[in-house]
Scaffold this active site. Structure first.
Site, PDB file in Angstrom:
ATOM      1  N   ASP A 221     -28.160  27.341   8.965  1.00 62.17           N
ATOM      2  CA  ASP A 221     -27.386  26.251   8.386  1.00 62.17           C
ATOM      3  C   ASP A 221     -26.657  25.642   9.569  1.00 62.17           C
ATOM      4  OD1 ASP A 221     -25.181  24.743   7.438  1.00 62.17           O
ATOM      5  OD2 ASP A 221     -25.305  25.743   5.508  1.00 62.17           O
ATOM      6  N   HIS A 222     -27.063  24.458   9.968  1.00 59.36           N
ATOM      7  CA  HIS A 222     -26.552  23.965  11.257  1.00 59.36           C
ATOM      8  C   HIS A 222     -25.041  23.721  11.252  1.00 59.36           C
ATOM      9  CE1 HIS A 222     -26.879  19.896   9.487  1.00 59.36           C
ATOM     10  NE2 HIS A 222     -26.087  19.500  10.447  1.00 59.36           N
TER      11      HIS A 222
ATOM     12  N   HIS B 146     -24.067  23.545   3.288  1.00 56.80           N
ATOM     13  CA  HIS B 146     -23.010  23.188   4.242  1.00 56.80           C
ATOM     14  C   HIS B 146     -21.597  23.289   3.641  1.00 56.80           C
ATOM     15  CE1 HIS B 146     -26.466  21.927   6.377  1.00 56.80           C
ATOM     16  NE2 HIS B 146     -26.540  20.696   5.950  1.00 56.80           N
TER      17      HIS B 146
HETATM   18  C1  BG6 Z   1     -28.672  17.852   6.515  1.00 53.98           C
HETATM   19  C2  BG6 Z   1     -28.943  17.067   5.264  1.00 53.98           C
HETATM   20  O1  BG6 Z   1     -28.762  19.224   6.258  1.00 53.98           O
HETATM   21  O2  BG6 Z   1     -27.364  17.549   6.987  1.00 53.98           O
HETATM   22  C3  BG6 Z   1     -28.796  15.576   5.539  1.00 53.98           C
HETATM   23  O3  BG6 Z   1     -30.260  17.344   4.815  1.00 53.98           O
HETATM   24  C4  BG6 Z   1     -27.451  15.283   6.145  1.00 53.98           C
HETATM   25  O4  BG6 Z   1     -28.972  14.808   4.359  1.00 53.98           O
HETATM   26  C5  BG6 Z   1     -27.173  16.190   7.322  1.00 53.98           C
HETATM   27  O5  BG6 Z   1     -27.452  13.924   6.559  1.00 53.98           O
HETATM   28  C6  BG6 Z   1     -25.748  16.032   7.789  1.00 53.98           C
HETATM   29  O6  BG6 Z   1     -25.577  16.714   8.985  1.00 53.98           O
HETATM   30  P1  BG6 Z   1     -24.403  16.315   9.976  1.00 53.98           P
HETATM   31  O7  BG6 Z   1     -24.447  17.360  11.030  1.00 53.98           O
HETATM   32  O8  BG6 Z   1     -24.722  14.931  10.474  1.00 53.98           O
HETATM   33  O9  BG6 Z   1     -23.163  16.316   9.165  1.00 53.98           O
END
Ligand code: BG6
Length: 489
Positions: free
Chosen positions: A181-182, A244
Site C-alpha cells: 500500500d504505497h 489508504h
Molecule cells: C491509488 C488509487 O492507489 O492512489 C488512485 O488507485 C489514486 O485512484 C492514488 O489516485 C492516489 O495516490 P497519491 O499517492 O497520489 O495520493
C-alpha cells in the site's frame, strides 16, 4: 561462498505498464544513486510486449528523467541501465515463465540468488501468477530468498481477498508475501510513528478524554480520466478507503507497539481494525455519504447511469478504551477542490471559558493537522491573545514543514522505501493477511448496504468543490465542520 557473491534480481512482471515507468524504475534509479541497491543487482522487466533490451531501457529512461527525484545524469544512467534488461513473457503461460527462470538462472550462474518478484499486473491474474511461480519452482528459498510483491487491490471484497490469501498461501509462506500500500511508504505516514511514540507530549492527550474527533481527508483534484473503465467497477471505497485511508486511521489509533518490530506493529494494526464498529444496513444512511461528480457519467468507459461513487465520507467509531465515543470521519474523492491528504485531530474545547466572548460564539478548539501531502508538515493551532487588546483571541499556528527542516528534496518517493524494505526483508509497512481481511470485513457491509433501500442517496457534486453537502451534514457535530488544516494544491 562470500556474502557478496549473492545475486539480487528485481523482476517486474507487467513492466510495460505505467507503474514501472512512473514509480518503480525512477525509485530504483534513486536507490541506485544513493548507493542503496544491494551488490550484484539486476532489474528484469517482463511483459507480453515485444521490446529489445534497448527499447525497454529507452522507455525507462524517459520515465526516470520525468519522475526520479534525483537529478538525471547520463553517466549514472548508463551504469544503471547496464543492469536493466527485458524478457518477453506472459506470467500466466507456464512455459514462458520457465523462459524467464532460465534467463535468471543463467545470470545467477549457480550463485545464491535472491529474487524479488513484483506483480504489477491486472489483479485478476494474481492467483494464477503466484500458482505459476510455484509450479515453475521459482519461489523455493534453498539458494537465496524469494519474495513476491502484490499491488493493491488485494481482492475486491472479503470473499475474494480470503480466496486470494488462501491461494497464495498454498505457494508462499506469509513471510514471502509483501502486500503493498504505497501510502505506508510515504515519509509523512511513517513519521506518525515517531511523532506519537518518540515524543512524550502527545501520548497523554491521545485519547477520548482530550480528543473530540478525528478527520482524515484524502482529496484529489484529478478525475477518473483514462482509468474510467477500471474505476467504474471499483469506486472510491475500494480504491482509496479500504486501503489508504484505513491505513491512516490505524496509524492514528493503534496502541504503542512494544518494539519497532514488524510483527509488533502489525499486531497493533490488526487489533485496532478489529475494534472498529462495523457499519451495516441499519446505520449506513446515518454514517456514510456517497457522491459522484456531475460529469462522471459522460466519461468514456463509464457505464450509463453508473452509480459508482467517486466520493465517500464515513464515520467510524472504535470500540476500545482509548477511543470510545470519538468519531473518526474519513472522506475521499476525485475531482475535488484541492489535492490534499491530511489528518486533523480536533481537541475538546476548554471546559470553561473565563474570557468575555461575543454572544453565540465558541472558542476554536486546538487542532493538530498532520499534512501527509502535498504540503508535508505538522501544524498545531491554538489561541493567542491579540496584542493591545484586553482579551481578544485569535487562532495561531505552530508549524513544522519538512522542506524548512530537512530541505526541499528530503522526501523520497514512497516506492523507494517500500522496495528497499522488501529487499531487506522488513515487512513492517506491508499488510498482513489478517489485516487485509479485517479491512474488507469493515468495507463489505457498507458496500452491501449501499445496494439496499437503506442506502444513503447518491448525491451529485460539482467538480472542483469539496463534495456533496451531505458530507458536511455528516460531520455537523457539536458545531464542527470539515477542516482544511494543510495547504493543498
Ligand atoms: C491509488 C488509487 O492507489 O492512489 C488512485 O488507485 C489514486 O485512484 C492514488 O489516485 C492516489 O495516490 P497519491 O499517492 O497520489 O495520493
Amino acid at each position: 561462498m562470500s556474502e557478496t557473491s549473492e545475486t539480487n534480481a528485481i523482476v517486474i512482471f507487467g513492466a510495460s505498464g505505467d507503474l514501472t515507468r512512473r514509480k518503480l524504475m525512477p525509485s530504483l534509479y534513486d536507490l541506485y544513486r544513493k548507493g542503496r541497491l544491494p551488490e550484484n543487482w539486476r532489474i528484469v522487466g517482463v511483459s507480453r510486449t515485444d521490446f529489445s533490451d534497448n527499447a525497454f531501457r529507452e522507455q525507462m529512461k524517459a520515465g526516470v528523467k520525468e519522475f526520479a527525484r534525483s537529478m538525471y545524469d547520463s553517466k549514472s544512467w548508463a551504469e544503471f541501465a547496464a543492469n536493466v534488461c527485458y524478457c518477453r513473457g506472459d506470467l500466466t503461460e507456464f512455459e514462458q515463465l520457465r523462459g524467464v527462470d532460465k534467463m535468471l538462472c543463467e545470470w545467477e550462474d549457480d550463485r545464491p540468488g535472491n529474487r524479488l518478484y513484483y506483480l504489477s499486473i491486472a489483479p485478476n491474474l494474481y492467483e494464477q501468477a503466484v500458482a505459476n511461480l510455484g509450479a515453475a519452482d521459482m519461489v523455493h528459498q534453498d539458494h537465496g530468498w524469494r519474495r513476491v510483491v502484490i499491488e493493491k487491490p488485494f481482492g475486491s471484497d472479503l470473499a475474494s481477498a480470503r480466496a486470494l490469501n488462501q491461494a497464495v498461501h498454498k505457494v508462499l509462506h506469509e513471510s514471502q508475501i509483501y502486500r503493498i500500500d504505497h501510502y505506508l511508504g510515504k515519509e509523512t505516514v511513517q513519521n506518525l510513528l515517531v511523532f506519537r511514540f518518540a515524543n512524550s507530549l502527545y501520548e497523554p492527550v491521545w485519547n477520548r478524554n482530550y480528543i473530540d474527533h478525528v478527520q482524515i481527508t484524502a482529496a484529489e483534484t484529478v478525475d477518473v480520466g483514462h482509468r474510467a473503465e477500471f474505476y467504474d467497477s471499483v469506486g472510491v471505497v475500494r480504491d482509496m478507503m479500504q486501503n489508504h485511508v484505513l491505513q491512516l486511521l490505524t496509524f492514528v489509533a493503534f496502541e504503542p507497539p512494544s518494539s519497532f518490530d514488524a510483527e509488533a506493529l502489525r499486531n497493533e494494526k490488526a487489533k485496532v481494525l478489529s475494534a472498529i464498529r462495523p457499519i451495516d444496513e441499519r446505520n449506513a444512511a446515518g454514517c456514510t455519504v456517497r457522491g459522484q461528480y456531475r460529469t462522471y457519467r459522460d466519461t468514456p468507459g463509464v457505464a450509463s447511469g453508473s452509480t459508482t461513487p467517486t466520493f465517500a465520507a464515513i464515520r467510524f467509531y472504535i470500540d476500545n478504551w482509548r477511543w470510545q465515543g470519538v468519531p473518526f470521519y474519513m472522506r475521499s474523492g476525485k475531482a475535488l477542490a484541492a489535492k490534499s491528504t491530511e489528518i486533523n485531530i480536533l481537541f475538546k474545547r476548554p471546559p470553561h471559558v473565563m474570557f468575555p466572548m461575543p454572544p453565540g460564539s465558541a472558542l476554536s478548539p486546538n487542532r493538530l493537522s498532520i499534512c501527509i501531502q502535498p504540503d508535508e508538515g505538522i501544524h498545531l493551532s491554538f489561541q493567542a491573545k491579540v496584542p493591545d487588546t484586553a482579551a481578544e483571541m485569535r487562532t495561531v499556528d505552530m508549524s513544522f514543514q519538512y522542506e524548512e527542516s530537512f530541505g526541499a528534496m528530503a522526501i523520497p518517493e514512497a516506492y523507494e522505501r517500500l522496495l528497499l524494505d522488501v529487499i531487506k526483508g522488513d515487512p513492517s509497512l506491508f499488510t498482513r493477511s489478517d489485516a487485509i481481511e479485517l479491512s474488507w470485513e469493515l468495507i463489505d457491509p457498507i458496500l452491501a448496504a449501499w445496494q439496499t433501500n437503506h442506502a444513503p442517496p447518491l448525491s451529485f457534486y460539482e467538480s472542483g468543490t469539496w463534495g456533496p453537502v451531505e458530507a458536511d451534514e455528516l460531520i455537523a457535530h457539536e458545531g464542527y465542520g470539515w477542516v482544511q488544516g494543510c495547504g493543498g494544491e
